[in-house]
Design a protein around this motif. Structure first.
Motif, PDB file in Angstrom:
ATOM      1  N   GLN A  39       0.823  -1.212   0.000  1.00 57.40           N
ATOM      2  CA  GLN A  39       0.000   0.000   0.000  1.00 57.40           C
ATOM      3  C   GLN A  39       0.852   1.253   0.000  1.00 57.40           C
ATOM      4  OE1 GLN A  39      -4.105   0.159   1.951  1.00 57.40           O
ATOM      5  NE2 GLN A  39      -2.943  -1.083   3.383  1.00 57.40           N
ATOM      6  N   GLU A  40       1.907   1.255   0.836  1.00 58.95           N
ATOM      7  CA  GLU A  40       2.766   2.418   0.920  1.00 58.95           C
ATOM      8  C   GLU A  40       3.461   2.695  -0.409  1.00 58.95           C
ATOM      9  OE1 GLU A  40       2.545   0.052   3.116  1.00 58.95           O
ATOM     10  OE2 GLU A  40       2.397   0.897   5.141  1.00 58.95           O
ATOM     11  N   ARG A  91      -1.827   7.615   6.552  1.00 60.94           N
ATOM     12  CA  ARG A  91      -2.556   6.646   7.362  1.00 60.94           C
ATOM     13  C   ARG A  91      -3.067   7.333   8.630  1.00 60.94           C
ATOM     14  NH1 ARG A  91      -2.113   1.167   7.057  1.00 60.94           N
ATOM     15  NH2 ARG A  91      -0.197   1.324   5.819  1.00 60.94           N
ATOM     16  N   ASN A  92      -4.224   6.877   9.090  1.00 58.25           N
ATOM     17  CA  ASN A  92      -4.804   7.404  10.324  1.00 58.25           C
ATOM     18  C   ASN A  92      -5.058   8.912  10.242  1.00 58.25           C
ATOM     19  OD1 ASN A  92      -4.608   4.822  11.472  1.00 58.25           O
ATOM     20  ND2 ASN A  92      -2.529   5.233  12.188  1.00 58.25           N
ATOM     21  N   ASP A 141       2.639   9.606   9.852  1.00 58.02           N
ATOM     22  CA  ASP A 141       1.411   9.199   9.176  1.00 58.02           C
ATOM     23  C   ASP A 141       1.177   9.911   7.846  1.00 58.02           C
ATOM     24  OD1 ASP A 141       0.672   7.373  11.135  1.00 58.02           O
ATOM     25  OD2 ASP A 141      -0.355   8.887  12.325  1.00 58.02           O
ATOM     26  N   HIS A 156      -7.035   2.166   9.976  1.00 58.64           N
ATOM     27  CA  HIS A 156      -5.685   1.748   9.620  1.00 58.64           C
ATOM     28  C   HIS A 156      -5.450   1.735   8.116  1.00 58.64           C
ATOM     29  CE1 HIS A 156      -4.933   0.787  13.785  1.00 58.64           C
ATOM     30  NE2 HIS A 156      -6.000   0.045  13.814  1.00 58.64           N
ATOM     31  N   ASP A 157      -6.373   2.255   7.334  1.00 54.22           N
ATOM     32  CA  ASP A 157      -6.205   2.239   5.896  1.00 54.22           C
ATOM     33  C   ASP A 157      -5.529   3.519   5.430  1.00 54.22           C
ATOM     34  OD1 ASP A 157      -6.337   1.185   3.411  1.00 54.22           O
ATOM     35  OD2 ASP A 157      -8.417   1.726   3.035  1.00 54.22           O
ATOM     36  N   ILE A 158      -4.853   3.435   4.283  1.00 52.41           N
ATOM     37  CA  ILE A 158      -4.250   4.626   3.702  1.00 52.41           C
ATOM     38  C   ILE A 158      -5.338   5.450   3.047  1.00 52.41           C
ATOM     39  CG2 ILE A 158      -2.666   5.446   1.927  1.00 52.41           C
ATOM     40  CD1 ILE A 158      -0.910   3.058   2.532  1.00 52.41           C
ATOM     41  N   GLN A 159      -5.294   6.755   3.280  1.00 50.65           N
ATOM     42  CA  GLN A 159      -6.349   7.639   2.807  1.00 50.65           C
ATOM     43  C   GLN A 159      -5.782   8.766   1.961  1.00 50.65           C
ATOM     44  OE1 GLN A 159      -7.092   8.086   7.093  1.00 50.65           O
ATOM     45  NE2 GLN A 159      -9.238   8.314   6.510  1.00 50.65           N
TER      46      GLN A 159
END
Length: 330
Positions: free
Chosen positions: A148-149, A309-310, A261, A229-232
């Motif tokens: 994801q990152e 994230r977060n 984050d 905890h998901d990437i936004q």
């Protein structure tokens, strides 16, 4: 030493999960780049045997100089040492390409380049290109390995192995990638086959080109439930101008508090009392800004985007709205 040779060496980071096609892309870059270009390659090997190095040399005799070493999270200091070694011979090259291991965190690489004053004088981060395996990405996302990152930090995404999935799967993947990173250009590919100029000289970290990276930026539905905890991707748009002091104070505080984050931050904002707009971009706690003469008569004079994230979407949007010059002081 000539002025051209003393200019910082442009750096391209190739990211992507194991088996996604990074080495295939690197071979294409080396094969298709202008014959006059000399490209230094810093490879990130998981093992001690540089198999990729052998393959690349066979395809590019005399063109490729490779520095071997690990650039993953466990060895930031070692990675910086390799960059310092490259800097000593940078005048021999026109570009540095860093091919990270399939489980490397690209933010560490970018942060290392941007966070060291000496390295900033020697290198100029041009962009992060992430190769996504269309067949296996769904199995890796959310698991260990930074899949994801790798997407979140990208300036350009190659959705590769298109021939191995059906149209419905491909469409769903494109939608998923956009929820993770609403600003990256995404190209659907087979065998990582793209023109070299689609992945080089993209200016992902160039303030003069940041505006094109936030135009049309997208975010997930603001009314959707927050996944902790998901990437936004959080996007803010406004026609009003910002109060510079309010914005600077909030931005400095926010990025310092959420440095771990906030993966990427980009924006172009109209400022009260200034004809120029401010352009900024950052990675984690590293942040740079400048002024542009870009006109401010469009419907969205200010556009800001955070990827991380977060992130508390409503809190960010409310805080930014409070930094507008038109906002009433409470």
């Amino acid at each position: 030493m000539s002025e051209e040779k003393s200019a910082p060496l442009p750096v391209t980071i190739l990211s992507g999960f194991l088996g996604s096609g990074k080495t295939t892309l690197l071979k294409r870059i080396l094969n298709d780049a202008a014959d006059s270009q000399r490209i230094a390659v810093l490879e990130n090997e998981l093992g001690n045997v540089p198999v990729d190095d052998v393959l690349l040399r066979e395809n590019n005799p005399g063109q490729l100089d490779t520095l071997l070493g690990r650039s993953c999270c466990e060895s930031r200091a070692e990675f910086i040492q390799l960059l310092e070694a490259t800097a000593k011979v940078r005048d021999k090259f026109d570009r540095l390409v860093i091919e990270s291991t399939g489980v490397a965190h690209p933010g560490m690489l970018a942060h290392a380049l941007m966070g060291d004053a000496d390295l900033r004088a020697q290198f100029r981060l041009d962009g992060i290109v992430t190769v996504v395996d269309a067949l296996h990405f769904a199995a890796h996302v959310g698991e260990d390995g930074h899949a994801q990152e790798q997407v979140a930090y990208a300036d350009v995404i190659l959705l590769n192995k298109r021939d191995l999935v059906d149209d419905a799967t491909l469409e769903a993947l494109q939608a998923k990638l956009k929820t993770i990173n609403g600003t990256a250009k995404c190209y659907v590919t087979q065998d990582a086959n793209v023109p070299v100029d689609w992945v080089l000289n993209i200016g992902g970290f160039d303030l003069a080109k940041i505006e094109s990276g936030v135009k049309g930026c997208s975010a997930t539905d603001p009314n959707a439930p927050r996944e902790k905890h998901d990437i936004q991707t959080v996007a803010f748009r406004a026609q009003d101008r910002f109060d510079f002091l309010k914005l600077r104070e909030w931005m400095q505080s926010f990025l310092a508090e959420h440095a771990d984050d906030v993966y990427r931050a980009k924006g172009v904002v109209a400022l009260h009392g200034f004809e120029e707009r401010m352009v900024f971009q950052g990675v984690h706690g590293q942040f740079q800004a400048g002024l542009t003469m870009s006109p401010t008569d469009d419907k969205e004079a200010s556009r800001i985007i955070f990827i991380g994230r977060n992130l508390y979407r409503y809190g960010i949007l409310e805080a930014l709205a409070g930094c507008l010059a038109s906002a009433k002081t409470k």
